[in-house]
Design a protein around this motif. Structure first.
Motif, short mmCIF file in Angstrom:
data_model
loop_
_atom_site.label_atom_id
_atom_site.label_comp_id
_atom_site.label_asym_id
_atom_site.label_seq_id
_atom_site.Cartn_x
_atom_site.Cartn_y
_atom_site.Cartn_z
N ASP A 290 0.82 -1.21 0.00
CA ASP A 290 0.00 0.00 0.00
C ASP A 290 0.86 1.27 0.00
OD1 ASP A 290 0.93 -0.22 2.57
OD2 ASP A 290 -0.98 0.25 3.55
N ASP A 291 2.11 1.14 -0.48
CA ASP A 291 3.00 2.27 -0.74
C ASP A 291 3.42 3.04 0.50
OD1 ASP A 291 3.42 1.86 -3.42
OD2 ASP A 291 1.75 3.11 -4.07
N ARG A 292 3.65 2.33 1.58
CA ARG A 292 4.33 2.89 2.74
C ARG A 292 5.82 2.54 2.65
NH1 ARG A 292 0.61 3.34 7.36
NH2 ARG A 292 -1.45 2.52 6.77
N LEU A 293 6.61 3.25 3.42
CA LEU A 293 7.98 2.84 3.69
C LEU A 293 8.03 2.22 5.08
CD1 LEU A 293 10.19 5.73 2.29
CD2 LEU A 293 10.46 3.31 1.74
N VAL A 294 8.56 1.01 5.16
CA VAL A 294 8.83 0.37 6.44
C VAL A 294 10.35 0.32 6.58
CG1 VAL A 294 8.77 -1.84 7.66
CG2 VAL A 294 6.69 -0.95 6.59
N PHE A 295 10.85 0.80 7.72
CA PHE A 295 12.29 0.96 7.91
C PHE A 295 12.67 0.55 9.32
CE2 PHE A 295 16.15 3.62 8.65
CZ PHE A 295 16.93 3.16 7.59
N GLY A 296 13.65 -0.35 9.43
CA GLY A 296 14.04 -0.84 10.75
C GLY A 296 15.54 -0.89 10.92
N GLY A 297 15.94 -1.21 12.15
CA GLY A 297 17.37 -1.31 12.43
C GLY A 297 17.65 -1.82 13.82
N ARG A 298 18.90 -2.20 14.02
CA ARG A 298 19.37 -2.65 15.33
C ARG A 298 19.80 -1.43 16.15
NH1 ARG A 298 21.15 -7.92 13.57
NH2 ARG A 298 19.51 -8.52 12.10
N GLY A 299 20.43 -1.70 17.28
CA GLY A 299 20.92 -0.60 18.11
C GLY A 299 20.27 -0.52 19.46
N THR A 300 19.21 -1.32 19.68
CA THR A 300 18.55 -1.35 20.98
C THR A 300 19.40 -2.16 21.95
OG1 THR A 300 16.46 -1.29 19.83
CG2 THR A 300 16.39 -1.91 22.14
N PRO A 301 19.51 -1.73 23.20
CA PRO A 301 20.39 -2.46 24.13
C PRO A 301 19.88 -3.86 24.45
CG PRO A 301 19.12 -0.76 25.28
CD PRO A 301 18.91 -0.53 23.82
N TYR A 302 20.84 -4.75 24.65
CA TYR A 302 20.55 -6.09 25.18
C TYR A 302 20.13 -5.95 26.64
CZ TYR A 302 21.72 -10.52 27.45
OH TYR A 302 21.70 -11.65 28.22
#
Length: 453
Positions: A290-302
């Motif tokens: 439906d023409d969204r951008l989904v964007f993710g990444g790491r970097g959250t603390p363990y």
């Protein structure tokens, strides 16, 4: 802004499938209702429709990473094929590379066969390089893949910008072996396919004990089975005796509102490519149906003690960084782009970063997992391998080098907390070093040894 995964909108199952009401006996119990558990069940029933197969899920199917991820069905593997060759031989590495590529196509073919509507579109993946250091590492990645017969290729700056109009692009690697999917639609459709083939799926069924021949639920119900298979990925440390099997690490995701056509003319992704950048701290994106951008990444603390909690899925600082990173990466996006969703989920990392599939025919115990975030298509391949072992009909999947692999346990705390945190910090520092001097970071070599590349 919703903190529920975008993928769940209108699809989260209600009411849930009932938990087992009384003690019972079956052929196979699969613990975990994500992609690994459901693919294992589906392949088992394909190989032997007479089997009584039960899938037990503590929440609802796709509650974990299977229904929260960025929607990449890729041929990626957490460790390099060079390392696989060192450990298992060159032939095994070539077989694994071919099987990973095939798993992407197999997923699409099975989804079509089972009428699973999951927005499967195989547009490949483009990973942009911005700056000389990223170009050096990106070209090295392409050379690695080409040595192993993979169709990855290097794009010059102009061709790269035709695919993704990112800021400061100096080139990109491109692989055709990736499909965009709606992951929660995939996992819910797969659960329905398992049920059509005669399997039974139980939700709201938390397993508190797992041993040869039986599992016990939080309600005190005992299911006895010849084979007990664990497919719990990041939730594995919550089971007795498995605290150090994997380290759960969170990845967070944001989604925009649907973008108009003129915005997409400034962004690209005309072939629905998935996209990333040749940085050390992992990011990933896709253009949705439906023409969204989904964007993710790491970097959250363990989190200490391999804790997995809903509260860890909402990290406002990391979500804000993802939004600003996306806007910086894609200058063609309107500055007032609306973001509608921000969520997260845990993925499982084995101590040596190597996935594994195991089955002991004597005890009937088996397991699969440890995908380090590369599990959408890989789970199908691992589930096939585990099913072949359980059914006693080993095919090509059951001969792949992740079968029988036994990762070492993670260190006890506080060493585990210090080590995982150091890895995340190293990735950020390596990116900062490259931004300063334009050369591959010396810290990157240390990070590569840590992650198996």
């Amino acid at each position: 802004m919703s903190t529920r995964p975008l993928w769940w909108e209108g699809l989260a199952p209600s009411p849930r499938r009932p938990a087992p009401a009384a003690d019972d006996t079956c052929d196979v119990v699969v613990v975990g209702g994500g992609l690994t558990g459901l693919w294992t069940a589906w392949h088992l029933l394909r190989l032997d429709p007479s089997l009584d197969v039960r899938v037990l899920e503590a929440e609802h199917v796709g509650y974990g990473a299977s229904g929260r991820n960025g929607g990449w069905a890729s041929a990626l593997y957490p460790v390099s094929l060079d390392r696989v060759a060192r450990e298992s031989g060159a032939a095994a590495a070539r077989d694994l590379g071919a099987a990973l590529r095939g798993s992407v196509d197999d997923l699409g073919a099975i989804a079509a066969q089972e009428d699973i509507s999951c927005d499967y579109t195989k547009g490949g993946t483009v990973v942009v390089a911005r700056g000389a250091a990223q170009v050096t590492r990106g070209r090295a990645d392409v050379e690695h893949d080409v040595r192993w017969g993979l169709p990855t290729r290097w794009l010059g700056a102009g061709e790269a910008r035709e695919r993704l109009r990112a800021r400061g692009v100096d080139g990109a690697s491109y692989s055709p072996d990736c499909a965009r999917v709606q992951p929660f639609s995939l996992v819910t459709g797969l659960a329905a396919a398992v049920e059509r083939r005669g399997g039974r799926v139980h939700e709201s069924t938390r397993v508190t004990g797992l041993r040869p021949g039986s599992v016990t639920t939080a309600d005190g119900v005992v299911l006895r089975a010849r084979h007990v298979l664990r497919a719990t990925e990041a939730w594995t440390p919550t089971l007795p005796g498995h605290r150090r099997d994997v380290a759960p690490v969170y990845s967070l995701v944001v989604a925009t509102a649907p973008l108009p056509a003129d915005a997409w003319a400034q962004v690209g992704l005309a072939q629905r490519e998935t996209f990333s950048e040749h940085r050390h701290l992992v990011v990933y994106g896709q253009r949705t149906a439906d023409d969204r951008l989904v964007f993710g990444g790491r970097g959250t603390p363990y989190h200490w003690g391999s804790s997995v909690r809903p509260a860890f899925e909402d990290e406002p600082g990391v979500h804000a960084a993802l939004r600003s990173t996306l806007l910086e990466l894609l200058p063609g996006l309107p500055r007032d782009t609306a973001f509608t969703h921000a969520w997260g989920g845990a993925l499982g990392i084995a101590r040596d970063w190597h996935p594994s599939v195991r089955h002991d025919p004597t005890t009937g115990l088996g397991s699969a997992g440890g995908y380090v975030g590369d599990g959408v298509a890989l789970a199908q391949l691992a589930g096939r391998a585990l099913a072949e072992l359980v059914a006693g009909r080993p095919g090509r999947a059951a001969r792949l080098p992740f079968v029988g692999h036994r990762p070492p346990p993670w260190e006890p705390e506080p060493l585990r907390w210090l080590g995982v945190g150091a890895g995340l910090r190293l990735a950020s520092l390596a990116d900062a070093e490259e931004a300063r001097n334009g050369r591959p970071a010396r810290l990157g070599a240390l990070l590569g040894r840590l992650t198996g590349h």
